[in-house]
Structure formats: C-alpha cells, structure tokens
Design a protein around this motif. Structure first.
Motif, short mmCIF file in Angstrom:
data_model
loop_
_atom_site.label_atom_id
_atom_site.label_comp_id
_atom_site.label_asym_id
_atom_site.label_seq_id
_atom_site.Cartn_x
_atom_site.Cartn_y
_atom_site.Cartn_z
N ALA A 308 0.84 -1.21 0.00
CA ALA A 308 0.00 0.00 0.00
C ALA A 308 0.87 1.25 0.00
O ALA A 308 0.57 2.23 -0.70
CB ALA A 308 -0.93 -0.01 1.21
N ALA A 309 1.94 1.25 0.80
CA ALA A 309 2.84 2.40 0.84
C ALA A 309 3.55 2.58 -0.49
O ALA A 309 3.74 3.72 -0.97
CB ALA A 309 3.86 2.21 1.95
N LEU A 329 -10.26 2.29 -1.48
CA LEU A 329 -10.11 1.38 -2.62
C LEU A 329 -8.64 1.01 -2.82
O LEU A 329 -8.33 -0.13 -3.16
CB LEU A 329 -10.68 2.02 -3.88
N ARG A 330 -7.75 2.00 -2.61
CA ARG A 330 -6.32 1.72 -2.76
C ARG A 330 -5.87 0.68 -1.73
O ARG A 330 -5.10 -0.23 -2.03
CB ARG A 330 -5.50 2.99 -2.60
N GLU A 331 -6.37 0.79 -0.48
CA GLU A 331 -5.98 -0.15 0.55
C GLU A 331 -6.50 -1.56 0.23
O GLU A 331 -5.78 -2.55 0.40
CB GLU A 331 -6.52 0.30 1.91
N SER A 393 6.32 -5.01 -12.76
CA SER A 393 6.84 -3.95 -13.62
C SER A 393 5.78 -2.89 -13.89
O SER A 393 6.04 -1.68 -13.83
CB SER A 393 7.36 -4.55 -14.93
N THR A 394 4.56 -3.34 -14.16
CA THR A 394 3.47 -2.40 -14.46
C THR A 394 3.19 -1.48 -13.29
O THR A 394 3.00 -0.28 -13.46
CB THR A 394 2.20 -3.19 -14.83
N TRP A 395 3.19 -2.04 -12.08
CA TRP A 395 2.84 -1.25 -10.90
C TRP A 395 4.05 -0.63 -10.21
O TRP A 395 3.89 0.14 -9.26
CB TRP A 395 2.05 -2.10 -9.91
N GLY A 396 5.24 -0.98 -10.65
CA GLY A 396 6.44 -0.37 -10.09
C GLY A 396 6.65 -0.69 -8.62
O GLY A 396 7.01 0.18 -7.82
N ILE A 397 6.41 -1.95 -8.24
CA ILE A 397 6.53 -2.34 -6.83
C ILE A 397 7.53 -3.48 -6.69
O ILE A 397 7.88 -4.16 -7.66
CB ILE A 397 5.17 -2.78 -6.24
N ARG A 398 7.97 -3.69 -5.48
CA ARG A 398 8.90 -4.76 -5.15
C ARG A 398 8.37 -5.50 -3.92
O ARG A 398 8.46 -5.00 -2.80
CB ARG A 398 10.28 -4.18 -4.84
N PRO A 399 7.76 -6.68 -4.11
CA PRO A 399 7.20 -7.41 -2.96
C PRO A 399 8.28 -7.81 -1.95
O PRO A 399 9.38 -8.23 -2.34
CB PRO A 399 6.57 -8.66 -3.62
#
Length: 406
Positions: A308-309, A329-331, A393-399
C-alpha cells in the motif's frame, strides 16, 4: 499401495459409512479431473435424535454449510440414509476420508479413475459421539480440555460469549488444516509420520498459542496422527506461559523465543502455520517455509501496509487510476495485489497455491488464507514467471517476499 477398481473401493467405504455402530465420520472433498461435484466438501456422521438415530450430512458450498438428517429405515424397507449415501458416492469427489472406531481409510481417485486406498489402524478403539448438539460438525467440542485451559470455554464446557469469534476462528482453521493434510498426504506431498518421527508442525507468531494447541489436539486426538508442534513468538513471557499450559495438558509441544525471520528450530518443519502475522511478518513466515521446504503452508495474512505504501509513492499506470484514487479502494486493492503476488512467488518456488476464504467476513475482515502444498516443480520461466514480472513492472513495486527469497 496398488491401485484398485474405484467402484470396489467405494463399495467398501459404503459398507463402513452405512454401519452406525462403527462410523465415526466420513469426509468427501476435492474433485476428479474435469469434473465438478455439487458440493466442495461433505461430512457424514450419525446423531441420536428424539426420532431415533439418523445419518447427518453437512454439505458445504462456496459460502455456507447445509445440514440434513436422514432416517436409517427398517431392514428390508427404503432407507433415506442409504439413498443419501449412494447419491454422494456417485458425485465425482477426488478424496474420501472414512474414520471408524478402529481404523482410518484414505481413498484417492487417480486420473485413470482408479482408487488408491490407504488404511491405518487406530492405537486404541475410540468412542463415538452421537450427540445432536454437535450438528455444526465441530472439529473440537466445546468441552475439550484445551479450549477450557485456553479460556475459550468455561469450566462447565461452554464457549464463553466473549470468545465465540475466537472459537469460530479456531474451528475454521482446523477444518482447513484437516482438509489440507488429507489432500497433501493422499497425493504423496506430505510424508507419512510415525511415533519415532512425528509430523513436525510450527506455528509462527503463535502468541497465546490458540492454534498451536488446537492443531496438536485435533491432529493427535481426532485424526490419530503422531505430531509434535512448535510455537514461535518474540515474547519470553508467551513461551513460559505456553510451556506451562502444554505441561498441564500433557501436550507434546515446545516453544521457541525469537522473531519469525530468525527463529532457530532443531529440525525443518513439515507444516508451517502463520495466522494474522502483521504486514511483512507474513512474508517472513512464507520465506521461512520455502527455506525449510515445508510440505504444507497455511498463512492467513493480516494488514498489507508495505505494498500500500509503495502504491502511494509510485504513479498509477494507465488505465487504473480509479483503483487508487480513493484511499479505501487503494488499501483494498493493495490487499489483493499483495496476496496475488505472494501466491505467484510461491508457485515460482515449487508450490501449488490456493487462496481461500478463512472465515466469513462478519467474523473478521481479514479472512483470506494462502494454502500452499510443495510439489517441488520449481518454475524458472514460462507464463507464470512472465505474469509475475509484468505485474510488478506495471505497478512499479517490489514485494517483500521476493526480496527475502532473493
């Protein structure tokens, strides 16, 4: 264990199920390849009603349980119970688990529609509970010593009004654990334990060890499996309290003080449990399970702050702006995205993963559970890997789970 004709195996189970003096319970679950039974799971047992002994059938669909009672009928006369059993045996279930007072039978239907049957004898004959007050097919009775000792039930054996939600949570978790162990064992993904080498179960972030004690009690007392459970928690006080309770109840359990990420166990566990570990603690639990090559993992995530952050810090890709424009909705989207990525990462590391409902949303809003069974088929490329790479890649996140396993 050789395959045998499916009809012959089912007819043996039919004889046991229709014997009200020996049946403890029977459970049908799973589905044969390309088939869809009417129910996700069905449980059968006998209950004594005012009208006499009846066969009780509890059938579960996607959202709820449906309970029906069938009269046994007189010899030589039509029997509603027999008709109900025959109808269920005709359903394309993949697994039957039949418990009697002296034996336990596991039937797995192969892709060739043959039966693999595994039968084990109980250490001692069990007494069958026929009371109708168990019409909710409880995994642990309200008066179980474990529930009384944990303060869930009163000394008189009734669940306290203030602990109903906790009892419901324990019950549903045991139901999932039971079905998962049955399936994993029937497919050879979970080793056969013995008294000398019991099944090793670890509960990561155990707290007051509700699940630790309940799992041990159910698997040993009800399923008759040799099991040793270990609870892991950062608090020394919790370990001391839980060790004292285990000693009082005569439960084969041990407790380790340490974080999920750093806790040291004498031997790798076969089954890893993690209930409502907060935020990335769930990722740490899943990473340890992969590290240990645990055969079965059941993890119910709690909050999902990390992804979320990250979503708040990175631009939302087109055309998904509406998914993150509003905070609530984002959360919720972050919750879904986090668990989808966790499931994908586990698949890449050799696990078959299901994401299922833990308990109904009215009991807790955190009602998602990841169930992973290790098949050993590590995915190094192909569609699963591409789906995962495209998503992050699409969302630009790193789990966080990916970082821990990398």
């Amino acid at each position: 264990m050789a395959a045998e004709p499916l009809l012959r195996a089912l007819m043996r189970m039919r004889t046991l199920i229709l014997d009200p003096d020996v049946l403890v319970r029977a459970v049908a679950s799973g589905r044969q390849k390309g088939q869809h039974p009417r129910w996700k799971r069905v449980e059968l047992r006998y209950v004594d009603l005012k009208a006499g002994r009846h066969l009780q059938v509890t059938a579960y669909d996607e959202t709820q349980a449906h309970t029906s009672n069938y009269a046994l009928g007189e010899p030589g006369q039509p029997s509603p119970a027999r008709e109900a059993v025959d109808d269920l045996l005709d359903e394309p279930f993949a697994h039957w688990h039949v418990e009697t007072t002296t034996e336990q039978h596991q039937v797995r239907v192969t892709k060739k529609l043959e039966a693999m049957v595994h039968t084990t004898a109980r250490a001692e004959e069990v007494e069958v509970e026929r009371g109708h007050d168990r019409d909710k097919s409880r995994m642990l009775a309200e008066d179980d010593p474990v529930l009384i000792s944990l303060g869930i039930s009163t000394a008189e054996g009734r669940v306290k009004p203030s602990r109903q939600a906790k009892y419901r949570q324990v019950e549903e978790f045991l139901r999932l654990l039971d079905a998962s162990i049955t399936e994993a064992r029937s497919k050879g993904h979970l080793r056969k334990a013995s008294q000398d080498d019991p099944l090793r179960v670890v509960d990561l972030g155990c707290g007051n060890a509700y699940l630790t004690f309940a799992a041990q009690r159910y698997l040993t007392h009800v399923r008759g499996l040799p099991v040793h459970v270990t609870g892991v928690d950062v608090k020394q006080q919790s370990a001391e309290h839980n060790s004292r309770v285990a000693s009082e109840l005569g439960i084969d359990a041990s407790f380790v003080v340490g974080s999920i990420a750093e806790a040291s166990l004498p031997e790798p566990p076969d089954v890893v449990l993690a209930l409502h570990a907060c935020d990335t603690a769930t990722d740490e639990a899943l990473a340890r399970a992969v590290e240990w090559q645990a055969s079965l993992v059941l993890a119910a995530p709690c909050c999902h702050h990390d992804v979320a952050a990250q979503l708040r810090r990175t631009p939302t890709p087109a055309p998904y702006a509406m998914l993150t424009r509003h905070g609530i909705l984002r959360e919720r989207f972050a919750d879904t995205l986090t668990d989808a990525l966790r499931a994908s990462i586990l698949r890449l590391h050799g696990y078959r993963v299901d994401v299922v409902e833990f308990v109904e949303s009215e009991h807790t809003p955190r009602n998602t559970l990841l169930r992973a069974v290790r098949t050993g088929a590590v995915v190094k490329g192909g569609g699963v890997r591409k789906e995962y790479d495209d998503l992050v890649s699409t969302w630009g996140i790193r789990p966080r789970l990916a970082e821990l396993l990398d």
